[in-house]
Design a protein around this motif. Sequence first.
Motif, PDB file in Angstrom:
ATOM      1  N   LEU A   1      32.117  57.131  47.252  1.00 34.10           N
ATOM      2  CA  LEU A   1      30.843  57.818  47.453  1.00 34.10           C
ATOM      3  C   LEU A   1      29.634  56.950  47.150  1.00 34.10           C
ATOM      4  CD1 LEU A   1      31.782  61.288  45.927  1.00 34.10           C
ATOM      5  CD2 LEU A   1      31.764  60.609  48.329  1.00 34.10           C
ATOM      6  N   THR A   2      29.852  55.696  46.793  1.00 32.93           N
ATOM      7  CA  THR A   2      28.725  54.830  46.446  1.00 32.93           C
ATOM      8  C   THR A   2      28.580  53.626  47.365  1.00 32.93           C
ATOM      9  OG1 THR A   2      30.085  53.625  44.834  1.00 32.93           O
ATOM     10  CG2 THR A   2      28.796  55.513  44.024  1.00 32.93           C
ATOM     11  N   ALA A   3      29.611  53.315  48.143  1.00 33.91           N
ATOM     12  CA  ALA A   3      29.563  52.112  48.976  1.00 33.91           C
ATOM     13  C   ALA A   3      28.533  52.250  50.084  1.00 33.91           C
ATOM     14  CB  ALA A   3      30.940  51.845  49.583  1.00 33.91           C
ATOM     15  N   ASP A   4      27.809  51.164  50.342  1.00 33.26           N
ATOM     16  CA  ASP A   4      26.943  51.065  51.518  1.00 33.26           C
ATOM     17  C   ASP A   4      27.681  50.192  52.520  1.00 33.26           C
ATOM     18  OD1 ASP A   4      25.106  50.628  53.478  1.00 33.26           O
ATOM     19  OD2 ASP A   4      23.483  49.989  52.159  1.00 33.26           O
ATOM     20  N   ARG A   5      28.388  50.829  53.447  1.00 34.67           N
ATOM     21  CA  ARG A   5      29.253  50.107  54.374  1.00 34.67           C
ATOM     22  C   ARG A   5      28.488  49.270  55.386  1.00 34.67           C
ATOM     23  NH1 ARG A   5      30.734  54.724  52.620  1.00 34.67           N
ATOM     24  NH2 ARG A   5      32.880  55.166  51.934  1.00 34.67           N
ATOM     25  N   ALA A   6      27.177  49.490  55.445  1.00 38.55           N
ATOM     26  CA  ALA A   6      26.347  48.706  56.355  1.00 38.55           C
ATOM     27  C   ALA A   6      25.865  47.396  55.732  1.00 38.55           C
ATOM     28  CB  ALA A   6      25.133  49.525  56.798  1.00 38.55           C
ATOM     29  N   SER A   7      26.042  47.253  54.433  1.00 35.72           N
ATOM     30  CA  SER A   7      25.537  46.060  53.748  1.00 35.72           C
ATOM     31  C   SER A   7      26.447  44.865  53.990  1.00 35.72           C
ATOM     32  CB  SER A   7      25.417  46.317  52.244  1.00 35.72           C
ATOM     33  OG  SER A   7      26.696  46.393  51.640  1.00 35.72           O
ATOM     34  N   VAL A   8      25.861  43.686  53.995  1.00 35.67           N
ATOM     35  CA  VAL A   8      26.626  42.455  54.179  1.00 35.67           C
ATOM     36  C   VAL A   8      27.622  42.268  53.036  1.00 35.67           C
ATOM     37  CG1 VAL A   8      26.482  39.943  54.307  1.00 35.67           C
ATOM     38  CG2 VAL A   8      24.805  41.361  55.526  1.00 35.67           C
ATOM     39  N   ALA A   9      27.187  42.578  51.821  1.00 33.07           N
ATOM     40  CA  ALA A   9      28.064  42.397  50.664  1.00 33.07           C
ATOM     41  C   ALA A   9      29.324  43.247  50.790  1.00 33.07           C
ATOM     42  CB  ALA A   9      27.311  42.750  49.378  1.00 33.07           C
ATOM     43  N   HIS A  10      29.164  44.483  51.215  1.00 37.43           N
ATOM     44  CA  HIS A  10      30.335  45.349  51.380  1.00 37.43           C
ATOM     45  C   HIS A  10      31.258  44.807  52.468  1.00 37.43           C
ATOM     46  CE1 HIS A  10      32.739  49.037  51.560  1.00 37.43           C
ATOM     47  NE2 HIS A  10      32.702  48.876  52.875  1.00 37.43           N
ATOM     48  N   LYS A  11      30.679  44.363  53.581  1.00 29.29           N
ATOM     49  CA  LYS A  11      31.488  43.848  54.680  1.00 29.29           C
ATOM     50  C   LYS A  11      32.281  42.615  54.259  1.00 29.29           C
ATOM     51  CE  LYS A  11      28.446  45.615  58.316  1.00 29.29           C
ATOM     52  NZ  LYS A  11      27.475  45.280  59.380  1.00 29.29           N
ATOM     53  N   VAL A  12      31.665  41.743  53.463  1.00 25.69           N
ATOM     54  CA  VAL A  12      32.354  40.543  52.995  1.00 25.69           C
ATOM     55  C   VAL A  12      33.501  40.928  52.071  1.00 25.69           C
ATOM     56  CG1 VAL A  12      32.126  38.468  51.578  1.00 25.69           C
ATOM     57  CG2 VAL A  12      30.378  39.016  53.287  1.00 25.69           C
ATOM     58  N   ARG A  13      33.233  41.831  51.119  1.00 22.73           N
ATOM     59  CA  ARG A  13      34.295  42.259  50.196  1.00 22.73           C
ATOM     60  C   ARG A  13      35.436  42.918  50.950  1.00 22.73           C
ATOM     61  NH1 ARG A  13      29.865  43.963  47.047  1.00 22.73           N
ATOM     62  NH2 ARG A  13      30.169  46.107  47.762  1.00 22.73           N
ATOM     63  N   TYR A  14      35.093  43.755  51.915  1.00 23.25           N
ATOM     64  CA  TYR A  14      36.129  44.446  52.682  1.00 23.25           C
ATOM     65  C   TYR A  14      36.963  43.454  53.494  1.00 23.25           C
ATOM     66  CZ  TYR A  14      38.387  48.011  55.530  1.00 23.25           C
ATOM     67  OH  TYR A  14      39.316  48.809  56.138  1.00 23.25           O
ATOM     68  N   ALA A  15      36.304  42.488  54.099  1.00 24.41           N
ATOM     69  CA  ALA A  15      37.004  41.489  54.899  1.00 24.41           C
ATOM     70  C   ALA A  15      37.949  40.658  54.040  1.00 24.41           C
ATOM     71  CB  ALA A  15      36.005  40.585  55.605  1.00 24.41           C
ATOM     72  N   LEU A  16      37.508  40.285  52.841  1.00 25.33           N
ATOM     73  CA  LEU A  16      38.351  39.495  51.951  1.00 25.33           C
ATOM     74  C   LEU A  16      39.575  40.299  51.497  1.00 25.33           C
ATOM     75  CD1 LEU A  16      35.636  37.709  49.767  1.00 25.33           C
ATOM     76  CD2 LEU A  16      37.095  36.674  51.521  1.00 25.33           C
ATOM     77  N   GLY A  17      39.367  41.592  51.306  1.00 23.45           N
ATOM     78  CA  GLY A  17      40.473  42.428  50.863  1.00 23.45           C
ATOM     79  C   GLY A  17      41.372  42.917  51.976  1.00 23.45           C
ATOM     80  N   ASN A  18      40.885  42.868  53.234  1.00 23.56           N
ATOM     81  CA  ASN A  18      41.650  43.374  54.371  1.00 23.56           C
ATOM     82  C   ASN A  18      41.555  42.385  55.536  1.00 23.56           C
ATOM     83  OD1 ASN A  18      42.148  46.478  53.523  1.00 23.56           O
ATOM     84  ND2 ASN A  18      40.054  45.888  52.966  1.00 23.56           N
ATOM     85  N   PRO A  19      42.090  41.190  55.382  1.00 25.77           N
ATOM     86  CA  PRO A  19      41.915  40.156  56.417  1.00 25.77           C
ATOM     87  C   PRO A  19      42.500  40.535  57.776  1.00 25.77           C
ATOM     88  CG  PRO A  19      43.566  39.502  54.787  1.00 25.77           C
ATOM     89  CD  PRO A  19      42.884  40.705  54.232  1.00 25.77           C
ATOM     90  N   THR A  20      43.522  41.392  57.818  1.00 25.22           N
ATOM     91  CA  THR A  20      44.125  41.757  59.105  1.00 25.22           C
ATOM     92  C   THR A  20      43.221  42.681  59.913  1.00 25.22           C
ATOM     93  OG1 THR A  20      45.298  43.648  58.136  1.00 25.22           O
ATOM     94  CG2 THR A  20      46.450  41.519  58.170  1.00 25.22           C
ATOM     95  N   ARG A  21      42.215  43.239  59.274  1.00 30.98           N
ATOM     96  CA  ARG A  21      41.325  44.156  59.994  1.00 30.98           C
ATOM     97  C   ARG A  21      40.079  43.466  60.537  1.00 30.98           C
ATOM     98  NH1 ARG A  21      41.497  49.902  56.627  1.00 30.98           N
ATOM     99  NH2 ARG A  21      43.776  50.077  56.530  1.00 30.98           N
ATOM    100  N   ILE A  22      39.943  42.185  60.279  1.00 26.76           N
ATOM    101  CA  ILE A  22      38.747  41.471  60.740  1.00 26.76           C
ATOM    102  C   ILE A  22      38.692  41.416  62.265  1.00 26.76           C
ATOM    103  CG2 ILE A  22      37.552  39.256  60.766  1.00 26.76           C
ATOM    104  CD1 ILE A  22      38.652  38.752  57.946  1.00 26.76           C
ATOM    105  N   ALA A  23      39.789  41.006  62.903  1.00 30.27           N
ATOM    106  CA  ALA A  23      39.802  40.875  64.363  1.00 30.27           C
ATOM    107  C   ALA A  23      39.555  42.209  65.060  1.00 30.27           C
ATOM    108  CB  ALA A  23      41.108  40.251  64.824  1.00 30.27           C
TER     109      ALA A  23
END
Length: 258
Positions: free
Chosen positions: A7-29
């Motif tokens: 309930l606190t994440a800003d999914r539009a932020s660059v920081a969130h996108k980077v963290r998510y990508a690092l934690g879920n590399p198969t979802r990047i493509a």
Amino acid sequence: MATKKNLTADRASVAHKVRYALGNPTRIAPYVRRAARDSWLRFKHPDHVGYYRAVMASDTGRNPEAAVGSQTHDRWLALGKMQFDYLTEHGLTPGHRMLDIGCGNLRAGWRFIEHLETGHYYGIDISPDILMAAKQTLTGRGLQDKLPHLTITQDLTLDFLPDHHFDVVHAHSVFSHSPIGIIDECLAHVGRVLAPGGWFDFTFDRTEGTEHQVLREDFYYRTQTLVDLAAKHGLKARFMEDWERLGHGQSKIRVTTG
């Protein structure tokens, strides 16, 4: 399977996108492909309804069940049953008249059609492609004799529907894909079509942080924003805690006229 809400994440932020990508590399493509497709569709369809209609056409062409958010048939069945069970436990009877906004391919709708008296179900959607899939669900379930109404719409003014007709109005996973102006439009008009004592349930992606959107497809709102918006149109809105306990990824608000 319960979904834990962030309930606190800003999914539009660059920081969130980077963290998510690092934690879920198969979802990047897949994300890059989706972003490229959505950018092209936004260029071709600058208005939101035209854009989202094109998104649904693309998604439905690949898999109608995935287009409404169900990656497997078992999940499609389970999410439809969750919606159906919730409304019947809250008093949906066969004699009620129901308007299902964003009915999709009848993930829950076929259960409502089966439950309600003949002609008492009215489903609307902005996507002609998903409504074609809805007709396939209807015939596959052998529910033609229940004479449901399935209608395409361009907006949520509901101007083609009669006054005070529907006991239950339902919008599952619609406002989660809608900018605030479309939600406002719906709330400005839904009171007119609600029968005395009726209610309007809608789900939304909830945040307790900054309101934001991702790729113009997923919109995150604070509860109070939507409660206040309903009040602006003379409607009473309350957060449905019992829905929250079911573990669905979205939250639910119920709106009444009094």
